[in-house]
Design a protein around this motif. Sequence first.
Motif, PDB file in Angstrom:
ATOM      1  N   PHE A  30     -41.953 -16.577  14.225  1.00 23.44           N
ATOM      2  CA  PHE A  30     -43.273 -17.188  14.391  1.00 23.44           C
ATOM      3  C   PHE A  30     -43.148 -18.650  14.810  1.00 23.44           C
ATOM      4  O   PHE A  30     -44.002 -19.176  15.533  1.00 23.44           O
ATOM      5  N   THR A  31     -42.080 -19.303  14.359  1.00 22.90           N
ATOM      6  CA  THR A  31     -41.884 -20.719  14.704  1.00 22.90           C
ATOM      7  C   THR A  31     -41.054 -20.909  15.969  1.00 22.90           C
ATOM      8  O   THR A  31     -40.779 -22.056  16.348  1.00 22.90           O
ATOM      9  N   SER A  32     -40.672 -19.838  16.643  1.00 21.30           N
ATOM     10  CA  SER A  32     -39.847 -19.957  17.851  1.00 21.30           C
ATOM     11  C   SER A  32     -40.446 -20.893  18.893  1.00 21.30           C
ATOM     12  O   SER A  32     -39.719 -21.702  19.492  1.00 21.30           O
ATOM     13  N   PRO A  33     -41.762 -20.825  19.176  1.00 26.67           N
ATOM     14  CA  PRO A  33     -42.316 -21.756  20.170  1.00 26.67           C
ATOM     15  C   PRO A  33     -42.134 -23.223  19.793  1.00 26.67           C
ATOM     16  O   PRO A  33     -42.034 -24.084  20.677  1.00 26.67           O
ATOM     17  N   VAL A  34     -42.088 -23.503  18.493  1.00 31.32           N
ATOM     18  CA  VAL A  34     -41.877 -24.893  18.068  1.00 31.32           C
ATOM     19  C   VAL A  34     -40.501 -25.373  18.500  1.00 31.32           C
ATOM     20  O   VAL A  34     -40.338 -26.486  19.011  1.00 31.32           O
ATOM     21  N   TRP A  35     -39.487 -24.535  18.322  1.00 35.20           N
ATOM     22  CA  TRP A  35     -38.120 -24.936  18.673  1.00 35.20           C
ATOM     23  C   TRP A  35     -37.963 -25.081  20.175  1.00 35.20           C
ATOM     24  O   TRP A  35     -37.046 -25.774  20.638  1.00 35.20           O
ATOM     25  N   ARG A  36     -38.852 -24.480  20.934  1.00 37.21           N
ATOM     26  CA  ARG A  36     -38.797 -24.626  22.381  1.00 37.21           C
ATOM     27  C   ARG A  36     -39.222 -26.024  22.836  1.00 37.21           C
ATOM     28  O   ARG A  36     -38.806 -26.493  23.898  1.00 37.21           O
ATOM     29  N   ILE A  37     -40.071 -26.681  22.061  1.00 34.30           N
ATOM     30  CA  ILE A  37     -40.569 -27.995  22.483  1.00 34.30           C
ATOM     31  C   ILE A  37     -39.874 -29.151  21.763  1.00 34.30           C
ATOM     32  O   ILE A  37     -40.045 -30.296  22.146  1.00 34.30           O
ATOM     33  N   LEU A  39     -31.048 -20.755  21.636  1.00 35.62           N
ATOM     34  CA  LEU A  39     -30.507 -21.632  22.665  1.00 35.62           C
ATOM     35  C   LEU A  39     -29.490 -20.951  23.568  1.00 35.62           C
ATOM     36  O   LEU A  39     -29.185 -21.444  24.654  1.00 35.62           O
ATOM     37  N   LEU A  40     -28.947 -19.815  23.133  1.00 32.38           N
ATOM     38  CA  LEU A  40     -27.868 -19.175  23.872  1.00 32.38           C
ATOM     39  C   LEU A  40     -28.391 -18.389  25.063  1.00 32.38           C
ATOM     40  O   LEU A  40     -29.533 -17.939  25.096  1.00 32.38           O
ATOM     41  N   ARG A  41     -27.511 -18.217  26.042  1.00 29.88           N
ATOM     42  CA  ARG A  41     -27.783 -17.374  27.199  1.00 29.88           C
ATOM     43  C   ARG A  41     -26.646 -16.370  27.351  1.00 29.88           C
ATOM     44  O   ARG A  41     -25.605 -16.478  26.698  1.00 29.88           O
ATOM     45  N   GLY A  42     -26.829 -15.411  28.232  1.00 32.13           N
ATOM     46  CA  GLY A  42     -25.839 -14.351  28.390  1.00 32.13           C
ATOM     47  C   GLY A  42     -24.461 -14.862  28.736  1.00 32.13           C
ATOM     48  O   GLY A  42     -23.450 -14.316  28.276  1.00 32.13           O
ATOM     49  N   GLU A  43     -24.396 -15.929  29.544  1.00 39.80           N
ATOM     50  CA  GLU A  43     -23.081 -16.432  29.938  1.00 39.80           C
ATOM     51  C   GLU A  43     -22.296 -17.007  28.766  1.00 39.80           C
ATOM     52  O   GLU A  43     -21.064 -17.030  28.783  1.00 39.80           O
ATOM     53  N   HIS A  44     -22.994 -17.452  27.727  1.00 43.10           N
ATOM     54  CA  HIS A  44     -22.280 -17.951  26.552  1.00 43.10           C
ATOM     55  C   HIS A  44     -21.510 -16.828  25.865  1.00 43.10           C
ATOM     56  O   HIS A  44     -20.372 -17.020  25.422  1.00 43.10           O
ATOM     57  N   PHE A  45     -22.119 -15.654  25.790  1.00 44.18           N
ATOM     58  CA  PHE A  45     -21.431 -14.519  25.177  1.00 44.18           C
ATOM     59  C   PHE A  45     -20.275 -14.056  26.065  1.00 44.18           C
ATOM     60  O   PHE A  45     -19.243 -13.592  25.556  1.00 44.18           O
ATOM     61  N   SER A  99     -37.914 -14.227  30.473  1.00 44.40           N
ATOM     62  CA  SER A  99     -36.668 -13.465  30.375  1.00 44.40           C
ATOM     63  C   SER A  99     -35.582 -14.230  29.651  1.00 44.40           C
ATOM     64  O   SER A  99     -34.540 -13.675  29.382  1.00 44.40           O
ATOM     65  N   GLY A 100     -35.773 -15.491  29.345  1.00 43.97           N
ATOM     66  CA  GLY A 100     -34.725 -16.210  28.632  1.00 43.97           C
ATOM     67  C   GLY A 100     -35.166 -17.614  28.267  1.00 43.97           C
ATOM     68  O   GLY A 100     -36.138 -18.149  28.776  1.00 43.97           O
ATOM     69  N   TRP A 101     -34.433 -18.192  27.349  1.00 43.22           N
ATOM     70  CA  TRP A 101     -34.741 -19.540  26.862  1.00 43.22           C
ATOM     71  C   TRP A 101     -34.679 -20.554  27.998  1.00 43.22           C
ATOM     72  O   TRP A 101     -35.508 -21.452  28.110  1.00 43.22           O
ATOM     73  N   SER A 102     -33.727 -20.395  28.882  1.00 44.64           N
ATOM     74  CA  SER A 102     -33.554 -21.389  29.934  1.00 44.64           C
ATOM     75  C   SER A 102     -34.754 -21.448  30.861  1.00 44.64           C
ATOM     76  O   SER A 102     -35.135 -22.511  31.315  1.00 44.64           O
ATOM     77  N   LYS A 103     -35.387 -20.320  31.150  1.00 43.04           N
ATOM     78  CA  LYS A 103     -36.551 -20.323  32.015  1.00 43.04           C
ATOM     79  C   LYS A 103     -37.771 -20.872  31.303  1.00 43.04           C
ATOM     80  O   LYS A 103     -38.680 -21.381  31.922  1.00 43.04           O
ATOM     81  N   ALA A 104     -37.784 -20.714  29.980  1.00 41.02           N
ATOM     82  CA  ALA A 104     -38.957 -21.160  29.219  1.00 41.02           C
ATOM     83  C   ALA A 104     -38.967 -22.666  29.070  1.00 41.02           C
ATOM     84  O   ALA A 104     -39.993 -23.255  28.793  1.00 41.02           O
ATOM     85  N   ARG A 105     -37.834 -23.308  29.211  1.00 44.55           N
ATOM     86  CA  ARG A 105     -37.760 -24.747  28.977  1.00 44.55           C
ATOM     87  C   ARG A 105     -38.280 -25.509  30.182  1.00 44.55           C
ATOM     88  O   ARG A 105     -37.672 -25.633  31.177  1.00 44.55           O
TER      89      ARG A 105
END
Length: 380
Positions: free
Chosen positions: A152-159, A201-207, A374-380
């Motif tokens: 529920f707090t995920s959008p907060v961590w995005r900003i 914060l992670l993306r597929g390339e990190h894994f 589709s991912g954190w990086s696009k949302a930022r």
Amino acid sequence: MLHVRNQGAPLPAARATVADPTPAVTDAPSEVKPRDPYFDNAKYLAIVLVAVGHAWTPLRDDSRAASALYLFVYTFHMPAFILLAGYFSRGFTGRPAQLKRLISGIGVPYVIFEVAYILFKRWGDDDPDYPFSILDPYYVTWFLIALFVWRFTSPVWRIVRWPLPVALGVAAVAAVSPHLGDDLNIQRVLQFLPFFVLGLLLRGEHFARVRRPEVRAAAVPVLVAALATAYWVVPRVDHSWFYRTHSAQEMGAPWWAGVTTTFALTGCGLALTLCFLAWVPARRTWFTSLGAGTIYGYLLHGFIAKGSRWWDWYAADWVNSPAGRVVVTLIGAAVITVLCTAPVRRVFRFLVEPSMDWAFRQEALRADHHPAPSGWSKAR
């Protein structure tokens, strides 16, 4: 912990469960990307460690080796699980369809299983007066309420400008705050928060980087050193530190111990999680499809784990022998494996994944036709 294209009896790909709230999407909302077997393998192996850790709990007092293995696994099994949950929560923005899944896929199952576990406690432990309390998660249900809060707090961590340092600060403050109370198991929610935020914060390339040969090679001595350290730590450290359920003061330690222990356990948990992820197979295996049912295994195995203690299954002499401990480990792994299978999921889906369509305004959900990020990086 979400539905996959199962080998054998397929399940609806559009429905999602606790750790993976939205299917991967392309630019066209109706197209669903194939699942990456690596993540299903990771979720299955992580849930096996959770179950085995619970199976080892009654064995700790009689074996230093068993206790060391217990501490070793407890250092990273939930951090790994939570990090993956965060990774699959990257697309959560609070849209109507996502809120529906949050309520029906996490909130309602929490209430259902909280009540079920209390009833089981009253009957199985001969404790008919054990109180009902939705605010006091019983046993494994804490993860559902924690995930509800985290997601529920995920959008907060995005900003937030520095999400991970802030999350670490929150965890440290919680560890030195004895007056937070027990409602919603808030100590665990806050002290495990950094792993969820890191997953966001992670993306597929990190894994992919974690699975490189040199990382795998480096993981081996780290794991060996961690096992040796756990064996040394056993008589010197209270196991309760690893549960993250109390502040330092409640543990009888000075406040600064809460801060240092938070950073130490978070660092160790992250290091061992990376070692674990480095050795998770990326190919499809016999257990890949079971990764879709890990939330079933997680919620259902607790009844067996609790019952085994209440009904003295560990009282047999053979259990406390080296061979007996190996057998207990294999039983724990086998039980959780069965509980993750498609037949079990079909039987218990009405409890774990209730549809709840009747409770929501369909026009609001139909209007929510845009695909999730589709991912954190696009949302930022």
